[in-house]
Design a protein around this motif. Sequence first.
Motif, PDB file in Angstrom:
ATOM      1  N   UNK A  67       0.636  -1.318  -0.067  1.00  0.00           N
ATOM      2  CA  UNK A  67      -0.108   0.174   0.030  1.00  0.00           C
ATOM      3  C   UNK A  67       0.837   1.327  -0.030  1.00  0.00           C
ATOM      4  N   UNK A  68       0.547   2.270  -0.881  1.00  0.00           N
ATOM      5  CA  UNK A  68       1.197   3.475  -0.855  1.00  0.00           C
ATOM      6  C   UNK A  68       0.679   4.335   0.209  1.00  0.00           C
ATOM      7  N   UNK A  72      -1.724   8.967   6.222  1.00  0.00           N
ATOM      8  CA  UNK A  72      -1.498   7.615   6.736  1.00  0.00           C
ATOM      9  C   UNK A  72      -0.360   7.388   7.637  1.00  0.00           C
ATOM     10  N   UNK A 115       0.007   7.766   2.042  1.00  0.00           N
ATOM     11  CA  UNK A 115      -0.301   8.951   1.673  1.00  0.00           C
ATOM     12  C   UNK A 115       0.162   9.759   3.157  1.00  0.00           C
TER      13      UNK A 115
END
Lengths: 223, 141
Positions: B1-2, B7, B4
């Motif tokens: 998961x990238x 996050x 942001x």
Amino acid sequence: MNLLQVIVELRHSTPLKLFSPYEELYRSLTEKELPEKQVPLPGFELTVSEKQMRIVVDPRRTTIVLGDVPNVGYCTDNVMAVFRKINDLVKLPSLSRLGERSYWVEESQLSFDELVSVYKRKIYKPTNIIEESIDVGVSFILTSGECKANVAFGPMELTQLESMFLFKPPKLPKVATFLNIDYYLTMEQKEITERMLRDFVTSGLNYAGGQSEKLMSLLKEGE
Amino acid sequence: MIASALALPEEINIRAVPDSIFSSPYLTLGLQAWMPELYQWRPIERLAATSLDGQQPVIFEIDTIDLPTATRRWKVSSPEHPEITFDDLRTGKWPKPTGEELETRSKALELAQHVHDKLDIRPLTTATIVRQLREGKEGLD
């Protein structure tokens, strides 16, 4: 989805008096402000290994991290018990923000690449950038009454998943959907009450639980 | 998961150029100062994530702590269901009714039905209330 970690943070609009004793003493003796700002005393961090709990109290915030959250009631109970004890010792100043971050994980039977494809199909429009991407992450700000929530989610492999937790859960899946919800309420100098904190912690976890169910039904839709 | 910017926990302070004049103890520039294109990821609101960030705290580690939680303050005692705990009830794990309880419930329902039939109880609808008010009596349909 499974709830694996919760952080509850009280952000104070004025520093805790515990950390600025000289300013307090000067003010109470002279009824004036200290001519020069003093550097506040360092914060306090207590890790309780058995309960997988970390308590952080520093001049501007009071935080509890729970790595063992079997249910919402247990979480609310422990948060309330800790804040009650801190408040008995040093009165917590008014709040500027209340926040509750929760981490949710759902194991996937798909490979990581397949799960990324599901996200691309279900969440995004098919553009050339999306088609070429090998990993994705999604982030939204949602509202719920007076509160807001930073919602971030995406597919994860075990190595990335492991890095997300302060207390490593006993068993993590090889591939999973990871959901990170930061539910928060900003305010201007509001006095904290037990009722307010209890309601916030409970409603934050219930909200996050609802969002996790919505996300999973979206990802499984039409499979 | 990238991840942001939202996050990322606030405590992650990325030093773009470690051990240089740009990252001395007196001056720490965030990632966005070095990569302005990251600004497009920033939300309208100021980033203020819920975090466990403590500024150079004094750290202690202990094994256990005694907290007066509700689980310990409350005890459930049901002779028919001795296995049920307070946590079970709180998490919605209600005990299955025993045969005796089912029989009692069924008798209670029968009795309620009997009373209902005997007294000819009907639901009080808005129309009934309006009629009663207009006619000034508690007449039956």
